[in-house]
Write an enzyme that holds these catalytic residues in place. Structure first.
Site, short mmCIF file in Angstrom:
data_model
loop_
_atom_site.label_atom_id
_atom_site.label_comp_id
_atom_site.label_asym_id
_atom_site.label_seq_id
_atom_site.Cartn_x
_atom_site.Cartn_y
_atom_site.Cartn_z
N ASP A 113 -8.38 -5.16 0.92
CA ASP A 113 -8.41 -6.26 -0.32
C ASP A 113 -7.75 -7.76 0.14
OD1 ASP A 113 -9.73 -4.99 -1.37
OD2 ASP A 113 -8.03 -3.64 -2.79
N HIS A 123 0.90 -0.80 -0.13
CA HIS A 123 -0.30 0.15 -0.05
C HIS A 123 0.90 1.41 0.31
CE1 HIS A 123 -3.07 3.11 1.50
NE2 HIS A 123 -3.88 2.07 0.59
N1 CMC Z 1 4.27 -7.32 -5.06
C1 CMC Z 1 5.43 -7.89 -5.07
N2 CMC Z 1 5.75 -6.64 -4.91
C2 CMC Z 1 5.93 -5.56 -4.67
C3 CMC Z 1 3.81 -5.93 -4.49
C4 CMC Z 1 2.98 -6.58 -4.48
N3 CMC Z 1 2.02 -6.02 -4.30
N4 CMC Z 1 3.96 -3.93 -3.93
C5 CMC Z 1 4.46 -3.77 -4.24
N5 CMC Z 1 5.60 -4.32 -3.94
C6 CMC Z 1 7.57 -3.94 -4.94
C7 CMC Z 1 7.62 -3.27 -5.51
O1 CMC Z 1 8.35 -4.11 -6.40
C8 CMC Z 1 8.51 -2.24 -4.90
O2 CMC Z 1 9.81 -2.95 -5.11
P1 CMC Z 1 11.15 -2.39 -5.59
O3 CMC Z 1 11.47 -0.93 -4.35
O4 CMC Z 1 12.17 -3.08 -5.38
O5 CMC Z 1 10.80 -1.25 -6.33
C9 CMC Z 1 8.17 -1.93 -3.64
O6 CMC Z 1 7.46 -2.41 -3.27
C10 CMC Z 1 7.47 -0.17 -3.34
O7 CMC Z 1 6.10 -0.75 -4.05
P2 CMC Z 1 5.93 0.64 -5.30
O8 CMC Z 1 5.16 0.11 -6.56
O9 CMC Z 1 6.27 1.79 -5.24
O10 CMC Z 1 4.36 1.18 -3.58
P3 CMC Z 1 3.43 2.08 -5.05
O11 CMC Z 1 3.12 3.11 -3.30
O12 CMC Z 1 3.55 2.66 -5.88
O13 CMC Z 1 2.46 1.37 -5.10
C11 CMC Z 1 0.33 -0.68 -4.57
C12 CMC Z 1 1.26 0.03 -3.78
C13 CMC Z 1 -0.78 -0.44 -4.10
C14 CMC Z 1 -0.25 -0.01 -6.36
C15 CMC Z 1 1.33 -1.50 -4.64
O14 CMC Z 1 2.02 -1.95 -3.82
C16 CMC Z 1 0.23 -2.58 -5.79
O15 CMC Z 1 0.65 -2.86 -6.92
N6 CMC Z 1 -0.15 -3.96 -5.05
C17 CMC Z 1 -0.71 -4.72 -5.27
C18 CMC Z 1 -2.58 -4.11 -5.75
C19 CMC Z 1 -2.71 -3.85 -4.92
O16 CMC Z 1 -3.20 -4.96 -3.72
N7 CMC Z 1 -3.56 -2.81 -4.21
C20 CMC Z 1 -4.86 -2.80 -3.47
C21 CMC Z 1 -3.83 -1.55 -2.89
S1 CMC Z 1 -5.62 -1.57 -1.38
C22 CMC Z 1 -6.99 -1.06 -1.54
C23 CMC Z 1 -7.31 -0.13 -2.17
O17 CMC Z 1 -6.27 1.29 -1.67
O18 CMC Z 1 -7.81 0.03 -3.29
#
Ligand code: CMC
Length: 436
Positions: free
Chosen positions: A371, A313
């Protein structure tokens, strides 16, 4: 917000004069540096794709402490609201700032209940869609379409219009979500029944038929009500910011909320519940718990583009408090449905355990979000996977409206207009086609 004791000073290595910037404090949470005059003073913009460090607004509705894993609606912890309140009282809280007393609660429930029916013409609008259309495609259209049916509540600058539009959308979303489901399965629409609770009525509109009486299960009713409470607001997330930006142009509230529905659909946001359940089903098909290790290797391999859906998140760097509450509800619903040994729930728990102990997840502070378990609960209730995000949209409607109305009432509100760092071609001349 109040001016903090300190100020920020921005200095430049090229000798340009430094600039003092005011700092403001909120009631809790990080201070903010006011950069509104930065461009006028320096000719420079700030650069922050994805809003990693930018507060786009002040707001008094919802507060998240991502490090502690804390979520407050108008100051009340989500755990207290989820265990002692009900969704419509939470709607009252989000919209009006206070939990209702018993008279206000009864009045508010009655008011919403009196608006649950939709214009009969909406049925014909719905008929224009293919039967196999994704419910989120239908909902985006139907919610935007409400502005064509309720002309007397489309002036965003009129507080009365805003109020009635808010009640109409909160009341009609369950009807529209259920209609989009019934249309897909080819069953007759069920009209709302006003002696039922908000969640009970939704269950009946989803799973009842005109052929026999539908008995609402109190366990499922409570579970659904909890899902609605947990999803009701989440401060300035992507869909809420979309609603604010869309509404900032002065467009009508139905159109602004339809923009929120469209944004929510994406798998990184509300679509994650659907994506998470699909992921669990895929792992189950591969061999279930025995294949968790192999799946995790894929997740950790950046070149695979596989993510552990329902994990991570932008704000929570600790357990999402909604995920804990959802896990409790999961246990209750699975017991009610006689699904205690549900393989997907077992699989989800195995995935969670491995992820929470794995260095990749620990270092990046990745925890289950709301989720991760909500899909399992919804599936056990009988809600089809492609409707999960529609349920999220139904519940989040109140948050979107509360945030939209807060923005319109804010004297500092302006049309949203981000700036950019242009990296395209400098000015050039169009060449005749044979010389390109
Ligand atoms: N699985 C594997 N790696 C992950 C995941 C995951 N679910 N989430 C983040 N990472 C890694 C990402 O690859 C990055 O790694 P690195 O630093 O090596 O590049 C690091 O963790 C930081 O992640 P980020 O993508 O920079 O973080 P963000 O804040 O931009 O993204 C997020 C947040 C929710 C989009 C992401 O965690 C994600 O895609 N999660 C899966 C989708 C999900 O469950 N979304 C629901 C969010 S809660 C409900 C809502 O608000 O709608």
């Amino acid at each position: 917000m109040k001016l903090a004791d300190n100020k920020a000073t921005l200095s430049f290595s090229n000798g340009s004069p430094s600039v003092d910037l005011p700092v403001y404090s909120g009631s809790i949470g990080p201070d903010v540096i006011d950069i509104r005059k930065l461009y006028a003073q320096t000719g420079m913009f700030t650069y922050d794709p994805g809003f990693l460090s930018t507060a786009a607004t002040q707001s008094a509705i919802t507060y998240i402490d991502g490090d502690k894993g804390e979520l407050l609606y108008r100051g009340y912890p989500i755990e207290q609201l989820a265990t002692t309140s009900n969704y419509l009282d939470v709607c009252h809280l989000l919209l009006k700032g206070e939990l209702p007393n018993s008279t206000e609660s009864a009045d508010f429930h009655k008011l919403v209940t009196n608006h649950t029916m939709v214009n009969e013409q909406m049925q014909f609008f719905l008929r224009g869609f293919r039967r196999d259309a994704h419910p989120m495609a239908i909902l985006t259209g139907l919610v935007g379409g409400l502005s064509a049916f309720y002309h007397d509540s489309t002036d965003i600058n009129n507080p009365k219009h805003r109020e009635i539009a808010a009640i109409r959308m909160i009341a009609k979303m369950p009807t529209l979500v259920a209609m989009s489901y019934k249309y897909g399965v080819g069953q007759p629409y069920m009209y709302p029944q006003n002696n039922l609770s908000y969640a009970g009525n939704f269950l009946r509109m989803m799973f009842g038929t005109p052929c026999e009486e539908y008995k609402v299960s109190p366990v499922l009713e409570r579970a659904l009500d909890r899902i609605f409470i947990l999803h009701a607001d989440h401060e300035q997330n992507a869909s809420t910011s979309t609603v604010r930006l869309c509404g900032s142009s002065g467009t009508n509230p139905f159109a602004a909320i339809a923009a929120g529905v469209a944004c929510l659909w994406g798998p990184a946001h509300g679509g994650a519940n659907e994506a998470c359940l699909n992921m669990l089903e895929d792992i189950q098909k591969m061999g279930g718990v025995a294949k968790v290790g192999q799946f995790m290797e894929q997740v950790k391999d950046k070149s695979s583009n596989v993510k552990l859906m329902g994990f991570g998140h932008r704000v929570y760097k600790n357990y999402d408090p909604r995920a804990k509450l959802m896990q409790e509800t999961c246990n209750e619903v699975l017991a009610e449905m006689g699904l205690e040994n549900d393989p997907l729930f077992k699989l989800a728990k195995a995935l969670e355990k491995i992820a929470l102990e794995d260095d990749y997840f620990v270092q990046r502070k990745l925890y289950p979000n709301v989720d991760f378990y909500s899909g399992i609960v919804q599936r056990a209730i009988g809600i089809p996977v492609n409707l999960f995000t529609g349920i999220f949209a139904l519940a989040r409607t109140v948050g979107w409206i509360a945030q939209l109305n807060e923005m319109i009432g804010d004297p500092e509100y302006k049309i949203g207009r981000p700036r950019q760092l242009y990296s395209g071609s400098v000015q050039r001349d169009v060449q005749p086609i044979d010389q390109r």
